[in-house]
Enzyme design. Structure first.
Site, PDB file in Angstrom:
ATOM      1  N   CYS A 264      28.568  24.051  10.417  1.00  0.00           N
ATOM      2  CA  CYS A 264      29.922  23.938  11.007  1.00  0.00           C
ATOM      3  C   CYS A 264      30.207  22.453  11.170  1.00  0.00           C
ATOM      4  O   CYS A 264      30.160  21.913  12.279  1.00  0.00           O
ATOM      5  CB  CYS A 264      29.996  24.653  12.350  1.00  0.00           C
ATOM      6  SG  CYS A 264      29.715  26.426  12.290  1.00  0.00           S
ATOM      7  N   ALA A 265      30.479  21.785  10.061  1.00  0.00           N
ATOM      8  CA  ALA A 265      30.335  20.320  10.006  1.00  0.00           C
ATOM      9  C   ALA A 265      31.571  19.505  10.378  1.00  0.00           C
ATOM     10  O   ALA A 265      31.440  18.337  10.732  1.00  0.00           O
ATOM     11  CB  ALA A 265      29.888  19.913   8.599  1.00  0.00           C
ATOM     12  N   ALA A 266      32.787  20.062  10.247  1.00  0.00           N
ATOM     13  CA  ALA A 266      33.996  19.239  10.432  1.00  0.00           C
ATOM     14  C   ALA A 266      34.044  18.647  11.842  1.00  0.00           C
ATOM     15  O   ALA A 266      33.630  19.302  12.794  1.00  0.00           O
ATOM     16  CB  ALA A 266      35.233  20.090  10.165  1.00  0.00           C
ATOM     17  N   GLY A 268      32.729  15.852  10.490  1.00  0.00           N
ATOM     18  CA  GLY A 268      31.713  15.286   9.605  1.00  0.00           C
ATOM     19  C   GLY A 268      30.819  14.207  10.168  1.00  0.00           C
ATOM     20  O   GLY A 268      29.999  13.643   9.442  1.00  0.00           O
ATOM     21  N   LYS A 270      28.174  14.134  12.183  1.00  0.00           N
ATOM     22  CA  LYS A 270      26.721  14.359  12.109  1.00  0.00           C
ATOM     23  C   LYS A 270      26.250  14.358  10.655  1.00  0.00           C
ATOM     24  O   LYS A 270      25.198  13.806  10.328  1.00  0.00           O
ATOM     25  CB  LYS A 270      26.366  15.686  12.786  1.00  0.00           C
ATOM     26  CG  LYS A 270      26.679  15.716  14.270  1.00  0.00           C
ATOM     27  CD  LYS A 270      26.490  17.091  14.851  1.00  0.00           C
ATOM     28  CE  LYS A 270      27.148  17.199  16.211  1.00  0.00           C
ATOM     29  NZ  LYS A 270      28.617  17.148  16.136  1.00  0.00           N
ATOM     30  N   ASP A 315      31.885  30.514   5.347  1.00  0.00           N
ATOM     31  CA  ASP A 315      31.888  31.166   6.655  1.00  0.00           C
ATOM     32  C   ASP A 315      30.438  31.247   7.143  1.00  0.00           C
ATOM     33  O   ASP A 315      29.597  31.884   6.506  1.00  0.00           O
ATOM     34  CB  ASP A 315      32.496  32.563   6.508  1.00  0.00           C
ATOM     35  CG  ASP A 315      32.622  33.300   7.834  1.00  0.00           C
ATOM     36  OD1 ASP A 315      31.939  32.917   8.799  1.00  0.00           O
ATOM     37  OD2 ASP A 315      33.391  34.279   7.895  1.00  0.00           O
ATOM     38  N   ASP A 333      25.726  23.033  14.778  1.00  0.00           N
ATOM     39  CA  ASP A 333      26.537  22.526  15.889  1.00  0.00           C
ATOM     40  C   ASP A 333      27.735  23.471  15.977  1.00  0.00           C
ATOM     41  O   ASP A 333      28.706  23.320  15.244  1.00  0.00           O
ATOM     42  CB  ASP A 333      26.980  21.082  15.602  1.00  0.00           C
ATOM     43  CG  ASP A 333      27.765  20.501  16.757  1.00  0.00           C
ATOM     44  OD1 ASP A 333      27.196  20.392  17.854  1.00  0.00           O
ATOM     45  OD2 ASP A 333      28.954  20.181  16.574  1.00  0.00           O
ATOM     46  N   CYS A 386      28.881  21.109  22.398  1.00  0.00           N
ATOM     47  CA  CYS A 386      29.427  20.041  23.248  1.00  0.00           C
ATOM     48  C   CYS A 386      29.906  20.647  24.570  1.00  0.00           C
ATOM     49  O   CYS A 386      30.993  20.347  25.045  1.00  0.00           O
ATOM     50  CB  CYS A 386      30.544  19.277  22.539  1.00  0.00           C
ATOM     51  SG  CYS A 386      31.934  20.299  22.040  1.00  0.00           S
TER      52      CYS A 386
END
Length: 436
Positions: A264-266, A268, A270, A315, A333, A386
């Site tokens: 779940c990178a956006a 970006g 990390k 997904d 994350d 977070c």
């Protein structure tokens, strides 16, 4: 809106987008400031401060309005309520704006928005508050929930949730930290070269740069208008990322040639940090759910100039058979309640609910169950959020250990704002057993 639009009208419009229409504050504010780029830096800073400040102090502001207005806040028309809220914020927290000017501007905006008949009401409430400003008393600590809720503008359900885990002093320290002015935290890219020269380039553009003493190549910047104006940003010489979030790549500690999947990178941060650490080797695959999010990833990857990172739509709840036991490191994350970043996204405190938290816990478990399969024997899985919420963090870690005994917890940490450096954040790192 016409080009003659005033700052107060833009503040009203932005706050309505957030509190009435449900937009996220950082997106609504960015859209308004992008649309009115011709405004000078001082005016844009004023709009940003009043919008964010009103949201940060809204529970306290509403308590003040309810004390001095015959019409309670929840019975007011949205436009009037919003004008009054932003005006009380200016009167209470901005010495540079005289109360008389705040009242006059509020009355003007109310009339301009078609509420001529309520000009007297707006004027009366604000002048009463102005006259009694020295007598405004907030709750004392005899009722800790009410005190923490109103003084630090936190919903009561959240205060109770935190008090069930942390002592009152810790919750108060977090509440204070959320209300402090936040500078932008950046991580210098290796492509930026010499640190002294990098700092000089930013200072030449009028940016105030302060080094973070505990982490190399990390700086706090302030005094700039907007990021896209900075040549160093456009060149990909730095990446905006909170210190807490940087810990993920530090903990992951990739070795040359590693294959990394960030599920779940956006936007970006990390993924790019990990690709930099690989120093031109290996591959980071940055994934996210939608085309829009992957476009954001793509933009940041292009700016970085890195070639050992790619982005794709995937997904995270759907198993990708080709990825099974293919990654040395998996970064999870995951979507969360965001309660660790209330200092940067103040509206989250009003959007989140306990019911939404329950749904997020289920989603996090659903994703972990799928993506843990991508980790090679002997590889690492990093789970992070977070937020500051035991059910999403420590409880999920305990659940995962029980469900997946082949993964061993190496370490975990709940980072707390005001106590640790950076935003509120949680990380757990697992290592998968090697097959016998």
């Amino acid at each position: 809106m016409a080009s003659s639009v005033s700052s107060r009208e833009l503040i009203l419009e932005t706050l309505l987008m957030i509190t009435r229409d449900g937009q996220y504050s950082h997106i609504a504010l960015k859209n308004v400031l992008d649309q009115y780029q011709y405004l000078d830096k001082k005016e844009r800073a004023f709009i940003t401060r009043v919008v964010n400040g009103t949201l940060e102090h809204m529970v306290e502001i509403d308590a003040i309005l309810n004390r001095f207005s015959k019409v309670k806040v929840n019975k007011m028309k949205p436009v009037i309520r919003t004008i009054l809220r932003s005006s009380v914020y200016q009167m209470r927290y901005m010495d540079s704006v005289p109360d008389r000017a705040v009242c006059n501007e509020a009355v003007k905006v109310a009339a301009k928005r078609g509420f001529v008949n309520l000009k007297g009401f707006v004027n009366g409430v604000l002048r009463t508050i102005s006259r009694n400003r020295e007598d405004i008393q907030l709750p004392d600590k005899t009722d800790m929930v009410t005190y923490l809720s109103i003084v630090y503008s936190l919903p009561e359900w959240l205060v109770k949730q935190w008090l069930a885990v942390y002592d009152a002093d810790t919750v108060e320290t977090m509440g204070k930290a959320f209300l402090e002015n936040k500078k932008t935290t950046i991580r210098k890219s290796p492509k930026a070269g010499d640190t002294t020269e990098f700092v000089k380039r930013l200072e030449t553009e009028g940016v105030i740069v302060e080094p973070e003493t505990q982490m190399k190549d990390v700086f706090y910047i302030s005094g700039y208008d907007y990021l896209e104006k900075l040549q160093a940003f456009r060149n990909g010489e730095f990446y905006v990322q909170d210190i807490s979030s940087m810990q993920v790549a530090e903990w992951a500690d990739p070795k040359a040639g590693d294959v990394i999947i960030d599920v779940c990178a956006a936007p970006g941060g990390k993924s790019i940090h990990l690709a930099e650490k690989l120093d031109g080797t290996g591959m980071v695959e940055a994934r996210d759910l939608t085309e829009y999010k992957v476009e954001l990833l793509q933009e940041n990857i292009e700016r970085s100039g890195l070639t050992n990172i790619c982005a794709r739509v995937q997904d995270a709840t759907v198993k990708d058979s080709e990825s099974v036991e293919n990654a040395d490191i998996v970064i999870a994350d995951l979507p969360c309640s965001g309660l660790g970043v209330l200092g940067r996204k103040p509206d989250l405190r009003y959007k989140m609910t306990p019911k939404m938290q329950e749904e997020l816990v289920k989603l996090q478990r659903e994703i972990l169950k799928v993506v843990c399969e991508y980790v090679k024997p002997g590889g690492k899985l990093l789970y992070s959020t977070c937020t500051i919420h035991k059910a999403e963090n420590e409880d999920n870690t305990a659940w995962f250990q029980k469900e997946h005994p082949e993964f061993h917890l190496q370490k975990e940490k709940q980072i707390l704002p005001g106590i640790d450096i950076g935003d509120g954040f949680y990380i757990a790192m697992f290592q998968r057993e090697n097959h016998e």
